[in-house]
Design an enzyme around this catalytic site. Structure first.
Site, mmCIF file in Angstrom:
data_model
loop_
_atom_site.group_PDB
_atom_site.id
_atom_site.type_symbol
_atom_site.label_atom_id
_atom_site.label_comp_id
_atom_site.label_asym_id
_atom_site.label_seq_id
_atom_site.Cartn_x
_atom_site.Cartn_y
_atom_site.Cartn_z
ATOM 1 N N ARG A 62 0.829 -1.220 0.000
ATOM 2 C CA ARG A 62 0.000 0.000 0.000
ATOM 3 C C ARG A 62 0.857 1.260 0.000
ATOM 4 N NH1 ARG A 62 -3.385 -1.443 4.902
ATOM 5 N NH2 ARG A 62 -2.184 -3.374 4.936
ATOM 6 N N GLU A 99 1.959 -5.958 13.317
ATOM 7 C CA GLU A 99 0.907 -5.985 14.331
ATOM 8 C C GLU A 99 0.350 -7.404 14.424
ATOM 9 O OE1 GLU A 99 -2.429 -3.509 13.359
ATOM 10 O OE2 GLU A 99 -3.393 -3.810 15.294
#
Ligand SMILES: O=P(O)(O)OC[C@H]1O[C@H](OP(=O)(O)OP(=O)(O)O)[C@H](O)[C@@H]1O
Ligand SMILES: Nc1ncnc2[nH]cnc12
Length: 174
Positions: A62, A99
């Protein structure tokens, strides 16, 4: 920045429990699909890049979207930091923590050198593992990081701590 379609922030959608239970995923695809909203984010990012910057470094995948658009707006080149096995020539490689898992990033050894000044771009700062790994990769090539620039920062994950010593700019904080 406002536009006729509304604030660009309205085009980021929360998707609960993706890709794992407990993760609230910040989905940027509605923003990308709106030309005015997407352009507004790139204009805001461009205003944060100094005139002494030589190149934009985009993080797969991204980060490529925002990095490429920003590089074009500024008349700069784009250096790609990629997932393993994607870059064809000699690479520097580094493992980092996400994460929600582990991954590895690579950069072409000849992509940058001492004296180059770059801005690292990604869509989102979570734990900071990805961006910190990219700062290290850029440093291994002798280049200098002017700033790390994000569309979104998840403040509760304190990713900026992984980037201490580096200027961090995020357009939107949650
Ligand atoms: O701050 P961190 O905890 O390191 O997480 C942030 C990174 O996670 C996401 O990428 P992801 O690895 O999901 O890859 P993608 O862009 O290819 O979807 C996001 O685009 C950042 O690159
Ligand atoms: N919560 C999240 N939303 C979108 N992308 C992410 N990358 C890491 N954490 C994320």
């Amino acid at each position: 920045m406002a536009d006729s379609a509304g604030q660009w922030q309205e085009y980021i959608r929360d998707v609960p429990d993706f890709p794992k239970p407990g993760i609230v995923f910040k989905d940027i695809t509605p923003l990308l699909a709106n030309g005015e909203a997407f352009a507004a984010t790139i204009a805001e990012m461009a205003a944060l890049v100094g005139s002494d910057v030589d190149a934009i470094v985009g993080i797969e995948s991204r980060g490529f979207i925002f990095g490429a658009a920003l590089a074009q707006k500024l008349g700069l080149g784009l250096i790609t930091v990629r997932k393993p096995g994607k870059l064809p020539a000699d690479v520097h490689s580094i493992e980092y923590e996400l994460e929600y898992g582990f991954d590895r990033l690579e950069i072409h050894r000849d992509a940058l050198s001492a004296g180059h000044r770059v801005v690292i771009v990604d869509d989102l700062l979570a734990t900071g593992g990805t961006a910190a790994a990219t700062v290290k990769l850029v440093g291994q090539l002798g280049a200098t990081v002017d700033a790390c620039l994000f569309l979104i920062e998840l403040d509760f994950l304190e990713g900026h701590k992984a980037l201490s010593g580096t200027r961090v700019e995020s357009l939107l904080h949650y």
